[in-house]
Design an enzyme around this catalytic site. Structure first.
Site, PDB file in Angstrom:
ATOM      1  N   LEU A  13      46.279   9.874  12.191  1.00 23.75           N
ATOM      2  CA  LEU A  13      46.219  10.345  10.799  1.00 23.75           C
ATOM      3  C   LEU A  13      46.118   9.149   9.866  1.00 23.75           C
ATOM      4  CD1 LEU A  13      49.149  12.923  10.976  1.00 23.75           C
ATOM      5  CD2 LEU A  13      46.689  13.437  10.965  1.00 23.75           C
ATOM      6  N   ASP A  34      49.168   9.461  17.279  1.00 19.86           N
ATOM      7  CA  ASP A  34      50.126   8.720  16.460  1.00 19.86           C
ATOM      8  C   ASP A  34      51.441   8.435  17.193  1.00 19.86           C
ATOM      9  OD1 ASP A  34      48.945   8.293  13.766  1.00 19.86           O
ATOM     10  OD2 ASP A  34      48.716  10.482  13.803  1.00 19.86           O
ATOM     11  N   GLU A  80      59.184   5.711  15.560  1.00 20.63           N
ATOM     12  CA  GLU A  80      60.247   5.807  14.554  1.00 20.63           C
ATOM     13  C   GLU A  80      60.320   7.190  13.906  1.00 20.63           C
ATOM     14  OE1 GLU A  80      61.606   3.012  10.990  1.00 20.63           O
ATOM     15  OE2 GLU A  80      59.742   4.030  10.535  1.00 20.63           O
ATOM     16  N   ASP A  81      59.172   7.870  13.826  1.00 19.49           N
ATOM     17  CA  ASP A  81      59.162   9.152  13.117  1.00 19.49           C
ATOM     18  C   ASP A  81      59.815  10.293  13.895  1.00 19.49           C
ATOM     19  OD1 ASP A  81      57.953   8.242  10.749  1.00 19.49           O
ATOM     20  OD2 ASP A  81      56.041   8.110  11.800  1.00 19.49           O
ATOM     21  N   ARG A  95      51.682  16.029  14.995  1.00 20.02           N
ATOM     22  CA  ARG A  95      52.772  15.206  15.528  1.00 20.02           C
ATOM     23  C   ARG A  95      53.998  16.024  15.946  1.00 20.02           C
ATOM     24  NH1 ARG A  95      53.897   9.705  12.616  1.00 20.02           N
ATOM     25  NH2 ARG A  95      54.636   9.370  14.745  1.00 20.02           N
ATOM     26  N   HIS A 101      55.573   7.419   3.331  1.00 23.56           N
ATOM     27  CA  HIS A 101      56.984   7.519   3.709  1.00 23.56           C
ATOM     28  C   HIS A 101      57.832   6.639   2.788  1.00 23.56           C
ATOM     29  CE1 HIS A 101      55.608   8.535   8.023  1.00 23.56           C
ATOM     30  NE2 HIS A 101      56.270   9.587   7.589  1.00 23.56           N
ATOM     31  N   ILE A 158      45.870   3.032  10.174  1.00 28.04           N
ATOM     32  CA  ILE A 158      46.302   4.439  10.236  1.00 28.04           C
ATOM     33  C   ILE A 158      47.709   4.571   9.626  1.00 28.04           C
ATOM     34  CG2 ILE A 158      44.754   5.322  12.029  1.00 28.04           C
ATOM     35  CD1 ILE A 158      46.979   4.816  14.086  1.00 28.04           C
ATOM     36  N   CYS A 191      57.703   1.465  11.945  1.00 29.53           N
ATOM     37  CA  CYS A 191      57.272   2.704  12.624  1.00 29.53           C
ATOM     38  C   CYS A 191      57.163   2.554  14.138  1.00 29.53           C
ATOM     39  CB  CYS A 191      55.910   3.153  12.134  1.00 29.53           C
ATOM     40  SG  CYS A 191      55.505   2.698  10.487  1.00 29.53           S
TER      41      CYS A 191
END
Ligand code: CIR
Length: 261
Positions: free
Chosen positions: A25, A67, A72-73, A92, A169, A250, A256
């Site tokens: 993304l 992704d 981290e997400d 995701r 973010h 990206i 991240c």
């Protein structure tokens, strides 16, 4: 307050980038990362974190999640606890389930947030005693509230911050330098969301340098931001620049690409 739990770590979970990072993304459709260079930059990143004291938990690339290098997400980690998140982008959603077995292996407590809200780890900045949580296009109120309940039980004071619409973010534009100091862009600093903390403002024009990682004694910063590098070194930090040209295409940065604990 649990002294220095926000940057004294022993471990890091990372996932190698897949060839499908080209499908990741992004805000700018004209930028496409080159997978081989991305892989090399990721390797350097992992080597440097290791040198800073991390035992590395290296996960394999997963082609079906372009992704997924941005681990981290998917979770929040502190001490012996991991909280599995619910990433906000549909492509995701499955990444949380993907990481959960690894978290089960390495943490005494693995918790899940209640409800059907969404939250990305990139929206959560933990200091020793505060949990700043950004409301963004990826993190909604119910996701934020569900995470806040758990974090309160672990001696964090949750602070909700509505981030400007043009920021992906919360941590795209800020990062922790030490227990009482935050590196933040002028745009975030203007929100006055960090009372009690010293703010070092990211030099104008170098906003993309804001996404730093403090790991033990080292501050990692993206390469190519000389004013930020000099500013942080002059402030007494040991700073190591790392090239992030490919993840940046990206919309990814240094924080991240690892889960630190
Ligand atoms: C995404 O849009 O989800 C990825 N391409 C970039 C995620 C970056 N993650 C982060 O800032 N924590």
């Amino acid at each position: 307050m649990k002294q220095n739990r926000s940057f004294r770590f022993n471990n890091a979970i990372v996932r190698a980038p897949s060839t499908s990072v080209t499908q990741g993304l992004r805000n700018d459709p004209n930028k496409t990362p080159e997978p081989e260079l991305f892989r090399k930059q990721h390797e350097i990143y992992v080597t440097e974190i290791k040198r800073a004291g991390a035992r590395i938990v290296q996960l394999p690339p997963v082609e079906s999640f372009p992704d997924s290098v941005f681990v981290e997400d998917t979770a929040i980690c502190f001490e012996n606890t991991a909280i599995v998140l619910r990433p906000g982008a549909p492509s995701r959603f499955g990444e949380a389930e993907l990481i959960e077995p690894t978290l089960e292996e390495h943490f005494a407590h693995v918790l899940n947030i209640e409800g059907s809200g969404h939250i990305d780890g990139g929206d959560v900045l933990l200091s020793d005693d505060h949990a700043y949580i950004g409301l963004s296009a990826r993190t909604n109120q119910s996701g934020l509230d569900a995470l806040a309940v758990i974090l309160k039980e672990h001696d964090y004071t949750p602070v909700q911050v509505k981030i400007p619409d043009d920021i992906l973010h919360f941590k795209t534009e800020c990062g922790l330098l030490d227990s009482s100091t935050i590196f933040a862009t002028g745009k975030l600093a203007a929100l006055d969301c960090f009372p009690g903390y010293q703010i070092i403002e990211v030099p104008m024009g170098e906003e993309a340098a804001a996404n730093i990682v403090r790991y033990n004694d080292v501050v990692f910063i993206s390469a190519g931001f000389p004013l930020s590098l000099a500013l942080l070194r002059d402030a007494g930090y040991q700073v190591i620049p790392i090239d992030t040209s490919e993840p940046a295409k990206i919309d990814g940065g240094l924080s991240c690409m690892s889960l630190r604990f």
